[in-house]
Design an enzyme around this catalytic site. Sequence first.
Site, PDB file in Angstrom:
ATOM      1  N   GLN A  95       0.831  -1.207   0.000  1.00  0.00           N
ATOM      2  CA  GLN A  95       0.000   0.000   0.000  1.00  0.00           C
ATOM      3  C   GLN A  95       0.865   1.256   0.000  1.00  0.00           C
ATOM      4  O   GLN A  95       0.562   2.247  -0.673  1.00  0.00           O
ATOM      5  CB  GLN A  95      -0.901   0.016   1.235  1.00  0.00           C
ATOM      6  N   ARG A  98       2.293   2.817  -3.239  1.00  0.00           N
ATOM      7  CA  ARG A  98       1.356   3.453  -4.166  1.00  0.00           C
ATOM      8  C   ARG A  98       1.466   4.974  -4.120  1.00  0.00           C
ATOM      9  O   ARG A  98       0.955   5.662  -5.008  1.00  0.00           O
ATOM     10  CB  ARG A  98      -0.079   3.021  -3.844  1.00  0.00           C
ATOM     11  N   GLN A 106      13.741  -1.014  -0.016  1.00  0.00           N
ATOM     12  CA  GLN A 106      13.144  -2.061   0.817  1.00  0.00           C
ATOM     13  C   GLN A 106      14.090  -3.238   1.019  1.00  0.00           C
ATOM     14  O   GLN A 106      14.880  -3.585   0.135  1.00  0.00           O
ATOM     15  CB  GLN A 106      11.839  -2.553   0.175  1.00  0.00           C
ATOM     16  N   LEU A 107      14.002  -3.838   2.191  1.00  0.00           N
ATOM     17  CA  LEU A 107      14.760  -5.044   2.507  1.00  0.00           C
ATOM     18  C   LEU A 107      14.438  -6.139   1.496  1.00  0.00           C
ATOM     19  O   LEU A 107      13.275  -6.432   1.232  1.00  0.00           O
ATOM     20  CB  LEU A 107      14.398  -5.522   3.917  1.00  0.00           C
ATOM     21  N   SER A 108      15.477  -6.749   0.932  1.00  0.00           N
ATOM     22  CA  SER A 108      15.276  -7.801  -0.057  1.00  0.00           C
ATOM     23  C   SER A 108      14.929  -9.122   0.617  1.00  0.00           C
ATOM     24  O   SER A 108      15.617  -9.570   1.534  1.00  0.00           O
ATOM     25  CB  SER A 108      16.542  -7.989  -0.901  1.00  0.00           C
ATOM     26  N   ALA A 221       7.029  17.492   2.393  1.00  0.00           N
ATOM     27  CA  ALA A 221       5.890  17.911   3.214  1.00  0.00           C
ATOM     28  C   ALA A 221       4.593  17.966   2.414  1.00  0.00           C
ATOM     29  O   ALA A 221       3.512  17.721   2.958  1.00  0.00           O
ATOM     30  CB  ALA A 221       6.175  19.274   3.845  1.00  0.00           C
ATOM     31  N   ARG A 222       4.687  18.270   1.134  1.00  0.00           N
ATOM     32  CA  ARG A 222       3.461  18.332   0.329  1.00  0.00           C
ATOM     33  C   ARG A 222       2.832  16.949   0.188  1.00  0.00           C
ATOM     34  O   ARG A 222       1.615  16.791   0.337  1.00  0.00           O
ATOM     35  CB  ARG A 222       3.759  18.916  -1.055  1.00  0.00           C
ATOM     36  N   ARG A 232      -4.234   8.026   4.729  1.00  0.00           N
ATOM     37  CA  ARG A 232      -3.885   6.902   5.595  1.00  0.00           C
ATOM     38  C   ARG A 232      -4.209   7.125   7.071  1.00  0.00           C
ATOM     39  O   ARG A 232      -4.236   6.165   7.843  1.00  0.00           O
ATOM     40  CB  ARG A 232      -2.397   6.578   5.432  1.00  0.00           C
TER      41      ARG A 232
END
Length: 327
Positions: A95, A98, A106-108, A221-222, A232
């Site tokens: 999620q 997106r 990211q951790l593989s 920040a935007r 979220r």
Amino acid sequence: MGEEMLEETLANHRILSKIKPSVKLFNYIGDAPRIIASAGKQTLSPKEFSEIYGKMNKDKTMKWITELIRRGHGSPLEHSIYIFEITCSRVASHQLVRHRIASYTQLSQRYNDKYLRNMIMLAATKLGYENIEKNNIGEYMKILEETIDSSLSFWDMLEIIGEAFIVPPKIVKSNNREFLKQLLRSVKTYYSLINNGISYEDARFILPQAVKTRILVSMNARELLESFLPLRMCSHAQWEIRYIAWQLWRQLVKIHPEIFSYAGPRCVYMENRVRQQPCKLDEYINGKCEFIITRCPELVPREGIRKCINYASKDLWNSMGDEIIDT
């Protein structure tokens, strides 16, 4: 509360902290509010940015940022960066990515099974094993099988699972041992495949999406104010990414209240765009500011919005209830 009960409660809270996602704000531009305010003023001033920036004090910074938020003038907010690390399930990370105006690392899962190994080591300790041989896949499978068949308490099982998986609040509330056992069975199958010559990158396809991952995220920040936090932090967001958003907001508002005091779910974002003067999230929550919109974007009527926000802000693992909002 007796001492024994207190110790048990503290132990349970410690276990709960392992099965929840976590967020750590790693780095940011410390002077971002002043830069953003100066950028906002530059759009109207013939002066050079350095001069505007040099004269931008704290009060003026607050005034200009408030005006940017009120008018929906978002481009100056992009002159900022916030870097944070999230530990979450693969459900949440799917999620998260997106949100496209962001950077991710990211951790593989092809090369790293540390979370799973840590889980097995803790299970071995609970079962009384000593001196577990490293990389002994056969022994890993034996430990997992014994854990599945053991009479360990639900909370002991949950503590073991928490080394490698995020566990939904409703599973904890219902003491669903079978859910935990299925997670263990998937890991046993994973190592069984590896033991039979299947590569790590292929064996991982058998793992549930609840498995933990780590992901480094950079957003300006935007993106945070206009997209990530409004979507979220909303009560209609999925519970894990909602928890992540609220935890992140609590850290952001501590370092840059000039910007993030006005952040919140979509109802707050929408409300602040139509008010003469925007209100802070806390002011909506405690009733100092009343909503004037007739309904939120998720169709919750005005009179139910505050209750909806209060629900969204809850830590469902600790509150263990109120899953249904009556609006």
